[in-house]
Design a protein around this motif. Structure first.
Motif, PDB file in Angstrom:
ATOM      1  N   VAL A 153       0.867  -1.177   0.000  1.00 19.96           N
ATOM      2  CA  VAL A 153       0.000   0.000   0.000  1.00 19.96           C
ATOM      3  C   VAL A 153       0.899   1.221   0.000  1.00 19.96           C
ATOM      4  O   VAL A 153       1.730   1.389   0.903  1.00 19.96           O
ATOM      5  CB  VAL A 153      -0.934   0.040   1.230  1.00 19.96           C
ATOM      6  CG1 VAL A 153      -1.740   1.348   1.244  1.00 19.96           C
ATOM      7  CG2 VAL A 153      -1.879  -1.146   1.225  1.00 19.96           C
ATOM      8  N   GLY A 154       0.750   2.049  -1.008  1.00 20.42           N
ATOM      9  CA  GLY A 154       1.583   3.240  -1.099  1.00 20.42           C
ATOM     10  C   GLY A 154       3.058   2.930  -1.225  1.00 20.42           C
ATOM     11  O   GLY A 154       3.908   3.696  -0.753  1.00 20.42           O
ATOM     12  N   GLY A 155       3.380   1.796  -1.844  1.00 17.51           N
ATOM     13  CA  GLY A 155       4.780   1.413  -2.016  1.00 17.51           C
ATOM     14  C   GLY A 155       5.402   0.742  -0.813  1.00 17.51           C
ATOM     15  O   GLY A 155       6.599   0.441  -0.819  1.00 17.51           O
ATOM     16  N   ASN A 156       4.616   0.484   0.249  1.00 20.63           N
ATOM     17  CA  ASN A 156       5.118  -0.149   1.467  1.00 20.63           C
ATOM     18  C   ASN A 156       4.523  -1.538   1.634  1.00 20.63           C
ATOM     19  O   ASN A 156       3.317  -1.730   1.450  1.00 20.63           O
ATOM     20  CB  ASN A 156       4.773   0.708   2.693  1.00 20.63           C
ATOM     21  CG  ASN A 156       5.443   2.057   2.666  1.00 20.63           C
ATOM     22  OD1 ASN A 156       6.668   2.161   2.650  1.00 20.63           O
ATOM     23  ND2 ASN A 156       4.643   3.120   2.651  1.00 20.63           N
ATOM     24  N   LEU A 157       5.356  -2.483   2.002  1.00 25.55           N
ATOM     25  CA  LEU A 157       4.907  -3.856   2.232  1.00 25.55           C
ATOM     26  C   LEU A 157       4.046  -3.907   3.495  1.00 25.55           C
ATOM     27  O   LEU A 157       4.468  -3.462   4.559  1.00 25.55           O
ATOM     28  CB  LEU A 157       6.121  -4.777   2.378  1.00 25.55           C
ATOM     29  CG  LEU A 157       5.841  -6.252   2.675  1.00 25.55           C
ATOM     30  CD1 LEU A 157       5.055  -6.892   1.538  1.00 25.55           C
ATOM     31  CD2 LEU A 157       7.153  -6.997   2.907  1.00 25.55           C
ATOM     32  N   VAL A 158       2.822  -4.443   3.378  1.00 27.10           N
ATOM     33  CA  VAL A 158       1.908  -4.467   4.526  1.00 27.10           C
ATOM     34  C   VAL A 158       1.494  -5.880   4.935  1.00 27.10           C
ATOM     35  O   VAL A 158       1.337  -6.162   6.122  1.00 27.10           O
ATOM     36  CB  VAL A 158       0.648  -3.610   4.272  1.00 27.10           C
ATOM     37  CG1 VAL A 158       1.002  -2.129   4.241  1.00 27.10           C
ATOM     38  CG2 VAL A 158      -0.065  -4.017   2.983  1.00 27.10           C
ATOM     39  N   THR A 159       1.280  -6.789   3.987  1.00 31.52           N
ATOM     40  CA  THR A 159       0.912  -8.159   4.350  1.00 31.52           C
ATOM     41  C   THR A 159       1.616  -9.145   3.429  1.00 31.52           C
ATOM     42  O   THR A 159       2.021  -8.806   2.315  1.00 31.52           O
ATOM     43  CB  THR A 159      -0.613  -8.409   4.264  1.00 31.52           C
ATOM     44  OG1 THR A 159      -1.058  -8.260   2.910  1.00 31.52           O
ATOM     45  CG2 THR A 159      -1.386  -7.455   5.160  1.00 31.52           C
ATOM     46  N   TRP A 160       1.726 -10.391   3.898  1.00 34.50           N
ATOM     47  CA  TRP A 160       2.369 -11.452   3.126  1.00 34.50           C
ATOM     48  C   TRP A 160       1.874 -12.793   3.650  1.00 34.50           C
ATOM     49  O   TRP A 160       1.351 -12.903   4.753  1.00 34.50           O
ATOM     50  CB  TRP A 160       3.898 -11.364   3.254  1.00 34.50           C
ATOM     51  CG  TRP A 160       4.351 -11.343   4.671  1.00 34.50           C
ATOM     52  CD1 TRP A 160       4.645 -12.403   5.481  1.00 34.50           C
ATOM     53  CD2 TRP A 160       4.541 -10.177   5.488  1.00 34.50           C
ATOM     54  NE1 TRP A 160       5.007 -11.988   6.727  1.00 34.50           N
ATOM     55  CE2 TRP A 160       4.942 -10.622   6.770  1.00 34.50           C
ATOM     56  CE3 TRP A 160       4.394  -8.807   5.258  1.00 34.50           C
ATOM     57  CZ2 TRP A 160       5.215  -9.741   7.808  1.00 34.50           C
ATOM     58  CZ3 TRP A 160       4.668  -7.939   6.294  1.00 34.50           C
ATOM     59  CH2 TRP A 160       5.071  -8.403   7.543  1.00 34.50           C
ATOM     60  N   ARG A 161       2.089 -13.813   2.827  1.00 33.10           N
ATOM     61  CA  ARG A 161       1.693 -15.153   3.258  1.00 33.10           C
ATOM     62  C   ARG A 161       2.437 -16.208   2.459  1.00 33.10           C
ATOM     63  O   ARG A 161       2.654 -16.053   1.263  1.00 33.10           O
ATOM     64  CB  ARG A 161       0.187 -15.363   3.080  1.00 33.10           C
ATOM     65  CG  ARG A 161      -0.322 -16.642   3.763  1.00 33.10           C
ATOM     66  CD  ARG A 161      -1.800 -16.827   3.556  1.00 33.10           C
ATOM     67  NE  ARG A 161      -2.335 -17.896   4.406  1.00 33.10           N
ATOM     68  CZ  ARG A 161      -3.563 -18.372   4.315  1.00 33.10           C
ATOM     69  NH1 ARG A 161      -4.398 -17.872   3.427  1.00 33.10           N
ATOM     70  NH2 ARG A 161      -3.957 -19.343   5.108  1.00 33.10           N
ATOM     71  N   SER A 162       2.829 -17.275   3.147  1.00 32.81           N
ATOM     72  CA  SER A 162       3.427 -18.445   2.505  1.00 32.81           C
ATOM     73  C   SER A 162       2.696 -19.662   3.052  1.00 32.81           C
ATOM     74  O   SER A 162       2.710 -19.894   4.260  1.00 32.81           O
ATOM     75  CB  SER A 162       4.922 -18.525   2.822  1.00 32.81           C
ATOM     76  OG  SER A 162       5.485 -19.711   2.295  1.00 32.81           O
ATOM     77  N   LYS A 163       2.053 -20.426   2.176  1.00 36.12           N
ATOM     78  CA  LYS A 163       1.232 -21.543   2.652  1.00 36.12           C
ATOM     79  C   LYS A 163       1.162 -22.641   1.601  1.00 36.12           C
ATOM     80  O   LYS A 163       1.020 -22.369   0.406  1.00 36.12           O
ATOM     81  CB  LYS A 163      -0.185 -21.048   2.974  1.00 36.12           C
ATOM     82  CG  LYS A 163      -1.085 -22.110   3.606  1.00 36.12           C
ATOM     83  CD  LYS A 163      -2.418 -21.523   3.994  1.00 36.12           C
ATOM     84  CE  LYS A 163      -3.345 -22.569   4.586  1.00 36.12           C
ATOM     85  NZ  LYS A 163      -2.807 -23.146   5.844  1.00 36.12           N
ATOM     86  N   LYS A 164       1.252 -23.882   2.069  1.00 34.09           N
ATOM     87  CA  LYS A 164       1.104 -25.019   1.165  1.00 34.09           C
ATOM     88  C   LYS A 164      -0.348 -25.150   0.744  1.00 34.09           C
ATOM     89  O   LYS A 164      -1.266 -25.035   1.563  1.00 34.09           O
ATOM     90  CB  LYS A 164       1.569 -26.313   1.850  1.00 34.09           C
ATOM     91  CG  LYS A 164       1.598 -27.510   0.902  1.00 34.09           C
ATOM     92  CD  LYS A 164       2.281 -28.707   1.534  1.00 34.09           C
ATOM     93  CE  LYS A 164       1.435 -29.343   2.603  1.00 34.09           C
ATOM     94  NZ  LYS A 164       1.977 -30.649   3.043  1.00 34.09           N
ATOM     95  N   GLN A 165      -0.572 -25.376  -0.555  1.00 35.70           N
ATOM     96  CA  GLN A 165      -1.933 -25.505  -1.060  1.00 35.70           C
ATOM     97  C   GLN A 165      -2.590 -26.784  -0.541  1.00 35.70           C
ATOM     98  O   GLN A 165      -1.915 -27.780  -0.261  1.00 35.70           O
ATOM     99  CB  GLN A 165      -1.931 -25.481  -2.592  1.00 35.70           C
ATOM    100  CG  GLN A 165      -1.478 -24.144  -3.164  1.00 35.70           C
ATOM    101  CD  GLN A 165      -1.500 -24.111  -4.688  1.00 35.70           C
ATOM    102  OE1 GLN A 165      -1.861 -25.095  -5.347  1.00 35.70           O
ATOM    103  NE2 GLN A 165      -1.103 -22.977  -5.251  1.00 35.70           N
ATOM    104  N   LYS A 166      -3.920 -26.757  -0.429  1.00 38.94           N
ATOM    105  CA  LYS A 166      -4.655 -27.874   0.166  1.00 38.94           C
ATOM    106  C   LYS A 166      -4.825 -29.051  -0.793  1.00 38.94           C
ATOM    107  O   LYS A 166      -5.101 -30.167  -0.369  1.00 38.94           O
ATOM    108  CB  LYS A 166      -6.023 -27.389   0.639  1.00 38.94           C
ATOM    109  CG  LYS A 166      -5.944 -26.377   1.769  1.00 38.94           C
ATOM    110  CD  LYS A 166      -7.334 -25.953   2.233  1.00 38.94           C
ATOM    111  CE  LYS A 166      -7.247 -24.956   3.389  1.00 38.94           C
ATOM    112  NZ  LYS A 166      -8.596 -24.544   3.856  1.00 38.94           N
TER     113      LYS A 166
END
Length: 347
Positions: A214-227
């Motif tokens: 958002v606005g060039g700043n990292l705000v959320t992330w996720r790493s997860k194995k698919q089901k």
């Protein structure tokens, strides 16, 4: 808070908002800790007085520490880290004097559960991984490594404990790494999504990952194995795109409640041209019928101009560090592009 004129956010139920004369006050609550911010200083003082009459509380002044997160301000922006939390964790585990590592996980790692593996202390393993999971909420650099070791909570072995120790060795080298939030003159919502096709050697499931800005700043992330198993790399990428879009829609909704309306379509960058072509093709084929719901969902957002899916070159894909173990050089370059740094390291 509702009695006092505040409205509970639909995007985040720990968030309360109040508007007055084009000004806004934001209150974030977590159990018995809270943050107050906004541009209505008069009403903020009234809120503090009101809360002090209802609860026994203490005003700690400007935000410096919240739920283990340290906040530092400078002319460059606001920096968030968990340096003290990391040092305490290393001290508790006896790893404060360990040999540091350049990356949190070894490239070409293999952490399958095999019959001849020596089991480890399950309670200690679960306790350590739980602490690391909490840390990964502000440390995207360890998100993939945590997603890997957390898959073996039910039956960990010495091999898995060694992987956890490797993460602690990496934290020893970078205890103060965190996120810098700076002004870039806009509030555009952008995302990067990727998937490592059939990367898990045990069940051949893919790992999805996304970064949102958002606005060039990292705000959320996720790493997860698919089901479920994906039959092609395009399908794996397609499922990852859906997760990224859902996260961006949530951020868009939250910003709208704060009074910031999105003007342009949100960009979700993907490096798989086949997945992009499927997303932009309204015609269903036999090879895409098993992802029909995902396809319709993405196509609907494209047609309504809520999102766009531009192609990004593989060497500019930021999400590789969330889907696979990469080399030290690639890992370091990715962190620089993401704005992850350490204001405590000597320069």
């Amino acid at each position: 808070m509702k009695i006092y004129g505040y409205r509970q956010s639909n995007a985040d139920h720990t968030l309360f908002l109040k508007r007055r004369k084009r000004k806004v006050i934001v209150l974030i609550i977590y159990i018995d800790d809270m943050i107050i911010t906004g541009d209505d200083t008069e009403d903020i003082d009234k809120l503090k007085h009101y809360l002090s009459t209802e609860f026994e509380m203490k005003d700690l002044g400007g935000l410096k520490y919240f739920l283990g997160i340290e906040v530092a301000r400078s002319q460059q922006g606001i920096f968030l880290s968990q340096r003290k939390y990391v040092l305490d964790l290393l001290n508790e585990t006896g790893m404060l004097a360990c040999k540091p590592a350049d990356t949190p996980i070894v490239q070409n790692h293999n952490l399958e559960i095999l019959p001849d593996q020596v089991p480890t202390n399950k309670d200690r393993y679960q306790r350590l991984v739980g602490r690391l999971i909490y840390l990964s909420h502000t440390r995207p650099d360890i998100a993939y490594a945590i997603s890997v070791v957390s898959q073996f909570m039910h039956s960990p072995s010495e091999v898995h404990m060694e992987a956890v120790m490797r993460i602690l060795q990496y934290l020893k080298s970078t205890p103060g790494k965190g996120l810098m939030f700076s002004k870039h003159g806009h509030l555009q919502i952008e995302g990067f999504t990727d998937a490592d096709w059939a990367g898990n050697r045990t069940d051949r499931r893919s790992t999805s990952g996304y970064f949102t800005f958002v606005g060039g700043n990292l705000v959320t992330w996720r790493s997860k194995k698919q089901k479920v198993c994906s039959l092609s790399s395009a399908e794996a990428e397609y499922q990852s795109m859906v997760h990224g879009i859902c996260e961006m829609l949530w951020i868009r909704k939250l910003l709208k409640e704060l009074g910031f309306m999105a003007k342009d379509a949100m960009k979700l960058y993907c490096d798989n041209q086949a997945a992009i072509d499927i997303a932009n093709n309204p015609v269903q084929h036999d090879r895409t019928k098993h992802v029909e719901i995902d396809r319709h969902f993405i196509n609907e957002k494209l047609e309504s101009n809520v999102i766009s899916v531009p192609h990004v070159k593989a060497d500019e894909q930021l999400t590789d560090v969330l889907t696979k173990a990469v080399s030290r050089q690639v890992f370091s370059d990715s962190l620089d592009k993401l704005g992850i740094g350490d204001i405590y390291s000597p320069t």
